[in-house]
Design a protein around this motif. Structure first.
Motif, mmCIF file in Angstrom:
data_model
loop_
_atom_site.group_PDB
_atom_site.id
_atom_site.type_symbol
_atom_site.label_atom_id
_atom_site.label_comp_id
_atom_site.label_asym_id
_atom_site.label_seq_id
_atom_site.Cartn_x
_atom_site.Cartn_y
_atom_site.Cartn_z
ATOM 1 N N VAL A 1 -6.490 -8.631 -8.032
ATOM 2 C CA VAL A 1 -6.666 -7.210 -8.366
ATOM 3 C C VAL A 1 -5.454 -6.359 -7.952
ATOM 4 O O VAL A 1 -5.001 -5.514 -8.731
ATOM 5 N N PRO A 2 -4.882 -6.560 -6.751
ATOM 6 C CA PRO A 2 -3.729 -5.720 -6.392
ATOM 7 C C PRO A 2 -2.592 -5.814 -7.408
ATOM 8 O O PRO A 2 -1.998 -4.797 -7.785
ATOM 9 N N SER A 3 -2.303 -7.016 -7.859
ATOM 10 C CA SER A 3 -1.211 -7.158 -8.825
ATOM 11 C C SER A 3 -1.569 -6.486 -10.153
ATOM 12 O O SER A 3 -0.718 -5.853 -10.794
ATOM 13 N N GLY B 1 0.791 -1.230 0.000
ATOM 14 C CA GLY B 1 0.000 0.000 0.000
ATOM 15 C C GLY B 1 0.820 1.275 0.000
ATOM 16 O O GLY B 1 0.280 2.364 0.178
ATOM 17 N N GLN B 2 2.134 1.156 -0.206
ATOM 18 C CA GLN B 2 2.984 2.355 -0.208
ATOM 19 C C GLN B 2 3.637 2.577 -1.568
ATOM 20 O O GLN B 2 4.573 3.376 -1.689
ATOM 21 N N GLY B 3 3.177 1.823 -2.566
ATOM 22 C CA GLY B 3 3.706 2.019 -3.911
ATOM 23 C C GLY B 3 5.097 1.444 -4.142
ATOM 24 O O GLY B 3 5.755 1.793 -5.126
ATOM 25 N N PHE B 4 5.540 0.549 -3.259
ATOM 26 C CA PHE B 4 6.889 -0.004 -3.462
ATOM 27 C C PHE B 4 6.954 -0.912 -4.695
ATOM 28 O O PHE B 4 7.947 -0.891 -5.430
ATOM 29 N N ALA B 5 5.902 -1.726 -4.908
ATOM 30 C CA ALA B 5 5.954 -2.637 -6.067
ATOM 31 C C ALA B 5 6.028 -1.856 -7.378
ATOM 32 O O ALA B 5 6.903 -2.126 -8.219
ATOM 33 N N PRO B 6 5.149 -0.868 -7.607
ATOM 34 C CA PRO B 6 5.302 -0.109 -8.857
ATOM 35 C C PRO B 6 6.623 0.645 -8.955
ATOM 36 O O PRO B 6 7.197 0.753 -10.043
HETATM 37 C C1 LIG Z 1 0.672 -7.018 -5.562
HETATM 38 C C2 LIG Z 1 1.610 -6.352 -4.576
HETATM 39 C C3 LIG Z 1 3.047 -6.616 -5.021
HETATM 40 C C4 LIG Z 1 1.333 -4.849 -4.545
HETATM 41 O O1 LIG Z 1 2.424 -4.165 -3.939
HETATM 42 P P1 LIG Z 1 2.290 -2.722 -3.284
HETATM 43 O O2 LIG Z 1 3.699 -2.256 -3.031
HETATM 44 O O3 LIG Z 1 1.368 -2.794 -2.140
HETATM 45 O O4 LIG Z 1 1.645 -1.870 -4.454
HETATM 46 P P2 LIG Z 1 0.740 -0.549 -4.302
HETATM 47 O O5 LIG Z 1 1.037 0.186 -3.047
HETATM 48 O O6 LIG Z 1 0.875 0.191 -5.588
HETATM 49 O O7 LIG Z 1 -0.735 -1.116 -4.204
HETATM 50 C C5 LIG Z 1 -1.258 -1.830 -5.318
HETATM 51 C C6 LIG Z 1 -2.634 -2.345 -4.961
HETATM 52 O O8 LIG Z 1 -2.522 -3.265 -3.885
HETATM 53 C C7 LIG Z 1 -3.749 -3.230 -3.124
HETATM 54 N N1 LIG Z 1 -3.397 -3.006 -1.748
HETATM 55 C C8 LIG Z 1 -2.710 -1.959 -1.219
HETATM 56 N N2 LIG Z 1 -2.555 -2.132 0.099
HETATM 57 C C9 LIG Z 1 -3.138 -3.304 0.404
HETATM 58 C C10 LIG Z 1 -3.300 -4.037 1.607
HETATM 59 N N3 LIG Z 1 -2.811 -3.571 2.769
HETATM 60 N N4 LIG Z 1 -3.953 -5.208 1.560
HETATM 61 C C11 LIG Z 1 -4.434 -5.692 0.416
HETATM 62 N N5 LIG Z 1 -4.293 -5.056 -0.770
HETATM 63 C C12 LIG Z 1 -3.664 -3.874 -0.757
HETATM 64 C C13 LIG Z 1 -4.612 -2.153 -3.721
HETATM 65 O O9 LIG Z 1 -5.483 -2.802 -4.652
HETATM 66 C C14 LIG Z 1 -3.604 -1.304 -4.469
HETATM 67 O O10 LIG Z 1 -4.181 -0.630 -5.548
HETATM 68 P P3 LIG Z 1 -4.548 0.945 -5.380
HETATM 69 O O11 LIG Z 1 -3.262 1.645 -5.092
HETATM 70 O O12 LIG Z 1 -5.147 1.310 -6.674
HETATM 71 O O13 LIG Z 1 -5.492 1.019 -4.209
HETATM 72 C C15 LIG Z 1 1.435 -6.910 -3.169
HETATM 73 O O14 LIG Z 1 0.068 -6.790 -2.857
HETATM 74 C C16 LIG Z 1 1.859 -8.359 -3.040
HETATM 75 O O15 LIG Z 1 2.998 -8.655 -2.775
HETATM 76 N N6 LIG Z 1 0.882 -9.275 -3.194
HETATM 77 C C17 LIG Z 1 1.096 -10.691 -3.010
HETATM 78 C C18 LIG Z 1 1.943 -11.341 -4.066
HETATM 79 C C19 LIG Z 1 1.320 -11.285 -5.435
HETATM 80 O O16 LIG Z 1 0.126 -11.473 -5.597
HETATM 81 N N7 LIG Z 1 2.193 -11.037 -6.409
HETATM 82 C C20 LIG Z 1 1.802 -10.960 -7.783
HETATM 83 C C21 LIG Z 1 1.723 -12.301 -8.388
HETATM 84 S S1 LIG Z 1 1.429 -12.180 -10.136
#
Ligand SMILES: CC(C)(COP(=O)(O)OP(=O)(O)OC[C@H]1O[C@@H](n2cnc3c(N)ncnc32)[C@H](O)[C@@H]1OP(=O)(O)O)[C@@H](O)C(=O)NCCC(=O)NCCS
Length: 185
Positions: free
Chosen positions: A140-142, A107-112
């Motif tokens: 959806v998050p991914s 939720g802190q934008g680290f992945a993007p």
């Molecule tokens: C997918 C993932 C990498 C996102 O990383 P992140 O650094 O949180 O990315 P973002 O902060 O940009 O958030 C992306 C989305 O994650 C979701 N998200 C953010 N915080 C969240 C939380 N605490 N719980 C659940 N989902 C959350 C939201 O949908 C968000 O989208 P939005 O910004 O439009 O609201 C992370 O959720 C993850 O590691 N997921 C599990 C592993 C996985 O599914 N990997 C991909 C396999 S293809």
């Protein structure tokens, strides 16, 4: 292999990454869209596989850590798609981008942020023509990360993951794509 972003260091795997990587890959919430969690042994094998692949072909995902403290936050990077999976995707793309982060840092934008640096490396340094990402339809998050980094869903490329048995609830996958902007459309 080392890239830097505003908040992250993206680097090659080191043996000290095993414990924090195993914690991420062994977390049922992180792995809720995967068929299984990974055991510590599987995390070790994945880490060693990545190190071998990087030595052989030059890149294969990597560790992400905070620039400020050095703390491990997750896995992100690009890698060649395994043949069986590649064959199931329209156009048979070569390279995918992917990520798995410690949920304490979601939720802190680290992945993007990390993924954008890897896309830039793939396009500018490696001159790859295209990078794709794929995931379970319900992840959806991914897919949000894919969209945030400029990837576009190719609905015609939806596929059933060949490594999962027919009828498996996680089998339906979507594909997002992005082409190298320097090579034209
Ligand atoms: C997918 C993932 C990498 C996102 O990383 P992140 O650094 O949180 O990315 P973002 O902060 O940009 O958030 C992306 C989305 O994650 C979701 N998200 C953010 N915080 C969240 C939380 N605490 N719980 C659940 N989902 C959350 C939201 O949908 C968000 O989208 P939005 O910004 O439009 O609201 C992370 O959720 C993850 O590691 N997921 C599990 C592993 C996985 O599914 N990997 C991909 C396999 S293809």
């Amino acid at each position: 292999m080392r890239l830097e972003t505003e908040r992250l260091v993206l680097r090659s795997w080191e043996s000290r990454d095993h414990a924090p990587l195993a914690a991420v890959l062994g977390d049922p919430e992180v792995r809720r869209f995967y068929p299984t969690i990974a055991t510590p042994g599987q995390a070790r094998a994945q880490l060693e596989f990545s190190i071998e692949k990087q030595a052989a072909v030059g890149f294969h995902f990597g560790a992400a850590e905070l620039r400020s403290t050095g703390q491990f936050v997750g896995l992100v990077g690009i890698g060649y798609i395994p043949d069986e999976t590649r064959a199931a995707i329209r156009g048979q793309p070569a390279v995918e981008i992917g990520w798995q982060f410690d949920k304490a840092f979601w939720g802190q934008g680290f992945a993007p942020e990390g993924a954008r640096a890897w896309l830039d490396y793939g396009f500018t340094t490696l001159k790859l023509p295209e990078i794709v990402a794929f995931t379970f339809t319900g992840n959806v998050p991914s897919q949000r990360v894919m969209a945030k980094i400029g990837m576009v869903r190719d609905a015609d490329a939806d596929f059933e993951h060949p490594k999962l048995a027919p009828g498996h609830p996680l089998r339906a996958h979507v594909v997002y794509r992005i082409s190298n902007p320097a090579l034209g459309a």
